[in-house]
Design a protein around this motif. Structure first.
Motif, PDB file in Angstrom:
ATOM      1  N   GLY A   1     -24.516   4.177  11.172  1.00  0.00           N
ATOM      2  CA  GLY A   1     -23.468   3.709  10.926  1.00  0.00           C
ATOM      3  C   GLY A   1     -23.335   3.078   9.455  1.00  0.00           C
ATOM      4  N   SER A   2     -24.223   3.295   8.564  1.00  0.00           N
ATOM      5  CA  SER A   2     -24.372   2.641   7.285  1.00  0.00           C
ATOM      6  C   SER A   2     -23.674   3.625   6.270  1.00  0.00           C
ATOM      7  N   ALA A   3     -23.727   4.833   6.736  1.00  0.00           N
ATOM      8  CA  ALA A   3     -22.890   5.637   5.676  1.00  0.00           C
ATOM      9  C   ALA A   3     -21.715   5.187   5.217  1.00  0.00           C
ATOM     10  N   SER A   4     -21.260   5.735   3.795  1.00  0.00           N
ATOM     11  CA  SER A   4     -20.137   5.277   3.255  1.00  0.00           C
ATOM     12  C   SER A   4     -19.035   5.552   4.170  1.00  0.00           C
ATOM     13  N   GLN A   5     -17.761   4.516   4.277  1.00  0.00           N
ATOM     14  CA  GLN A   5     -16.651   4.935   4.801  1.00  0.00           C
ATOM     15  C   GLN A   5     -16.050   6.119   4.460  1.00  0.00           C
ATOM     16  N   PRO A   6     -15.193   6.848   5.526  1.00  0.00           N
ATOM     17  CA  PRO A   6     -14.289   8.021   5.014  1.00  0.00           C
ATOM     18  C   PRO A   6     -13.108   7.330   4.257  1.00  0.00           C
ATOM     19  N   ASP A   7     -12.685   8.469   3.475  1.00  0.00           N
ATOM     20  CA  ASP A   7     -11.502   8.024   2.667  1.00  0.00           C
ATOM     21  C   ASP A   7     -10.233   7.660   3.529  1.00  0.00           C
ATOM     22  N   PRO A   8      -9.548   6.869   3.225  1.00  0.00           N
ATOM     23  CA  PRO A   8      -8.117   6.515   4.161  1.00  0.00           C
ATOM     24  C   PRO A   8      -7.297   7.508   4.072  1.00  0.00           C
ATOM     25  N   LEU A   9      -6.437   7.666   5.186  1.00  0.00           N
ATOM     26  CA  LEU A   9      -5.569   8.634   5.377  1.00  0.00           C
ATOM     27  C   LEU A   9      -4.144   7.852   4.648  1.00  0.00           C
ATOM     28  N   ARG A  10      -3.820   8.248   3.559  1.00  0.00           N
ATOM     29  CA  ARG A  10      -2.780   7.579   2.794  1.00  0.00           C
ATOM     30  C   ARG A  10      -1.309   8.222   3.197  1.00  0.00           C
ATOM     31  N   LEU A  11      -0.554   7.376   3.785  1.00  0.00           N
ATOM     32  CA  LEU A  11       0.795   7.619   4.359  1.00  0.00           C
ATOM     33  C   LEU A  11       1.834   7.088   3.378  1.00  0.00           C
ATOM     34  N   CYS A  12       2.534   8.218   2.840  1.00  0.00           N
ATOM     35  CA  CYS A  12       3.949   7.751   2.091  1.00  0.00           C
ATOM     36  C   CYS A  12       4.912   7.191   3.237  1.00  0.00           C
ATOM     37  N   ALA A  13       5.586   6.012   2.861  1.00  0.00           N
ATOM     38  CA  ALA A  13       6.290   5.122   3.970  1.00  0.00           C
ATOM     39  C   ALA A  13       7.291   4.371   3.046  1.00  0.00           C
ATOM     40  N   ASP A  14       8.458   4.191   3.717  1.00  0.00           N
ATOM     41  CA  ASP A  14       9.425   3.219   3.178  1.00  0.00           C
ATOM     42  C   ASP A  14       9.202   1.859   4.070  1.00  0.00           C
ATOM     43  N   PRO A  15       9.424   0.797   2.914  1.00  0.00           N
ATOM     44  CA  PRO A  15       9.058  -0.474   3.778  1.00  0.00           C
ATOM     45  C   PRO A  15       9.977  -0.928   4.609  1.00  0.00           C
ATOM     46  N   THR A  16      11.385  -0.684   4.608  1.00  0.00           N
ATOM     47  CA  THR A  16      12.358  -1.202   5.139  1.00  0.00           C
ATOM     48  C   THR A  16      13.460   0.034   5.628  1.00  0.00           C
ATOM     49  N   ASN A  17      12.797   0.878   6.582  1.00  0.00           N
ATOM     50  CA  ASN A  17      13.573   1.910   7.126  1.00  0.00           C
ATOM     51  C   ASN A  17      13.322   2.076   8.786  1.00  0.00           C
ATOM     52  N   LEU A  18      13.440   1.095   9.415  1.00  0.00           N
ATOM     53  CA  LEU A  18      13.275   1.022  10.943  1.00  0.00           C
ATOM     54  C   LEU A  18      14.597   1.952  11.475  1.00  0.00           C
ATOM     55  N   PRO A  19      14.379   2.696  12.242  1.00  0.00           N
ATOM     56  CA  PRO A  19      13.268   2.557  13.330  1.00  0.00           C
ATOM     57  C   PRO A  19      12.065   3.548  12.920  1.00  0.00           C
ATOM     58  N   PHE A  20      11.981   4.073  11.713  1.00  0.00           N
ATOM     59  CA  PHE A  20      10.930   4.958  11.397  1.00  0.00           C
ATOM     60  C   PHE A  20       9.672   4.242  10.561  1.00  0.00           C
ATOM     61  N   SER A  21      10.028   3.391   9.745  1.00  0.00           N
ATOM     62  CA  SER A  21       8.755   2.988   9.169  1.00  0.00           C
ATOM     63  C   SER A  21       9.172   1.455   8.552  1.00  0.00           C
ATOM     64  N   SER A  22       8.072   0.570   8.626  1.00  0.00           N
ATOM     65  CA  SER A  22       8.208  -0.865   7.848  1.00  0.00           C
ATOM     66  C   SER A  22       7.117  -1.366   7.760  1.00  0.00           C
ATOM     67  N   ASP A  23       7.106  -2.409   6.842  1.00  0.00           N
ATOM     68  CA  ASP A  23       5.884  -2.957   6.121  1.00  0.00           C
ATOM     69  C   ASP A  23       5.505  -4.296   6.889  1.00  0.00           C
ATOM     70  N   ASN A  24       6.297  -4.488   8.146  1.00  0.00           N
ATOM     71  CA  ASN A  24       6.013  -5.378   8.753  1.00  0.00           C
ATOM     72  C   ASN A  24       4.951  -5.020  10.048  1.00  0.00           C
ATOM     73  N   PRO A  25       3.696  -5.875  10.142  1.00  0.00           N
ATOM     74  CA  PRO A  25       2.538  -5.135  10.992  1.00  0.00           C
ATOM     75  C   PRO A  25       2.884  -5.437  12.389  1.00  0.00           C
TER      76      PRO A  25
END
Length: 403
Positions: A40-64
């Motif tokens: 488990g000490s190997a380098s972490q995989p690259d993140p899956l970067r998602l394009c997203a609108d921070p204020t577009n509910l019900p589809f996407s939001s920057d509110n965790p």
């Protein structure tokens, strides 16, 4: 000559210090080796970067605490393929320009919720398998039963401006149209008794019905030309490996996607079949289509510069170039290159660049102008396709004097 006792002691201390340092270095080296060999000490995989609108509910939001339907699908996907998730926030009301700047600009790896259509962005974007069907919807009180467009006769219908539903109702004099700009306005008109039915974008109507109106309306999706389509995950053309990886993971997420659709109130009733509008509007949207769908404006008279057109370029080349242009470039430069914003009005290329027009065009489409939001297209289209687009642009050049 023998060294004295003080000299001997100094040498001993120096030797001890060197020995101690050597021991410490060996210990550090051993620790590093052990750490690199540990599970488990190997380098972490690259993140899956998602394009997203921070204020577009019900589809996407920057509110965790309420990330939205698309982002929760992305989170489930990232777990399935073993990559952490990250987001590139960008407003979706820019329509296809959002796709160009984020996804095609390599700021992110995937964009969830694009229409699964080959003419959405031409060959620049490739798609995953279908994740769901999205549609406009007829929203009414639960006591009103609707089975087709004829059931709207004599009723007041709040319909979104410049959408396919508005076109569909345009020829029906027996239906009273109440024009609204957004699903929110349509639902409010229904709630306030100003309309009997709202004909609006279904996912947003379902979300509002669940959250703001406590489920007191019936939201029935419709189907028909320009009224419903399949949604998928979009990737840049070169990301076939990631696309295939996501496609392999999607079957395991079908139940989760259905659960998320219910969580965010997306309509799931059997769709009502409606006929096609007399002039269906071409989809050019992300999430909610209303802000991005536009009827092509009538082109003002333009003086053609036939003499600059290649002699061997027939109507087939012009038609092909026009098709590619409208499928990929029109969201920024206007349908058929009709654009009122002078700095991106491609009908003024000849006026602006004169004899350098062709060279300027060729450099721009190949290398892009990233600072202006124009990506490079050299890995998307062939030179023959670029030539067809150029041939089409030559037919729309204006002779006005540049400012």
């Amino acid at each position: 000559m023998r060294p004295n006792r003080r000299q001997t002691g100094s040498k001993w201390r120096a030797s001890a210090e060197l020995s101690s340092r050597a021991t410490m270095l060996l210990a550090l080296a051993a620790s590093a080796l052990l750490a690199s060999a540990a599970p488990g000490s190997a380098s972490q995989p690259d993140p899956l970067r998602l394009c997203a609108d921070p204020t577009n509910l019900p589809f996407s939001s920057d509110n965790p605490s309420q990330p939205g339907f698309y982002l929760e699908i992305g989170q489930a996907l990232s777990e399935q393929i073993g990559r952490p998730v990250a987001y590139d926030w960008y407003k979706s009301y820019f329509g296809k320009r959002t796709v160009r700047v984020t996804l095609l600009g390599k700021q992110c790896d995937a964009m969830i919720g694009l229409p699964l259509s080959a003419d959405f962005m031409g060959p620049a974007v490739i798609f995953s398998k279908k994740i769901m069907t999205e549609a406009y919807a007829l929203v009414s009180r639960t006591t009103l039963t609707l089975n087709g467009i004829d059931d709207l006769r004599g009723k007041r219908v709040a319909v979104q401006y410049q959408t396919t539903p508005q076109n569909l109702l345009a020829t029906r004099d027996d239906i009273e149209k109440v024009t609204v700009l957004t699903p929110e306005e349509g639902m409010a008109a229904l709630e306030q008794g100003k309309a009997d039915v709202a004909f609006v974008w279904g996912p947003v109507a379902g979300w509002l019905n669940k959250t703001a109106y406590e489920g007191r309306f019936r939201v029935q999706p419709v189907e028909g030309a320009g009224l419903s389509w399949d949604a998928a995950i979009g990737f840049a053309r070169t990301s076939t490996q990631l696309r295939d990886q996501v496609d392999a993971a999607l079957p395991q997420l079908e139940r989760r996607i259905a659960e998320l659709a219910a969580k965010y109130g997306l309509p799931n009733a059997p769709p009502i079949r409606l006929g096609a509008a007399s002039s269906p509007i071409r989809l050019a949207a992300l999430g909610s289509p209303a802000p991005f769908v536009r009827q092509p404006a009538a082109a003002p008279p333009a003086i053609r510069i036939a003499e600059t057109r290649p002699r061997d370029a027939g109507p087939e080349a012009v038609a092909l170039g026009k098709e590619i242009f409208n499928g990929t470039c029109a969201h920024c430069h206007g349908p058929d290159a009709v654009q009122s914003e002078r700095r991106i009005d491609l009908r003024r290329l000849q006026t602006r660049y004169g004899e350098d027009m062709r060279d300027k065009y060729w450099t721009t489409v190949h290398e892009g102008r990233p600072s202006k939001g124009m990506p490079a297209w050299k890995e998307v289209f062939t030179d023959d396709q670029f030539e067809s687009i150029y041939t089409f642009l030559l037919t729309v050049q204006s002779s006005e004097t540049a400012n």
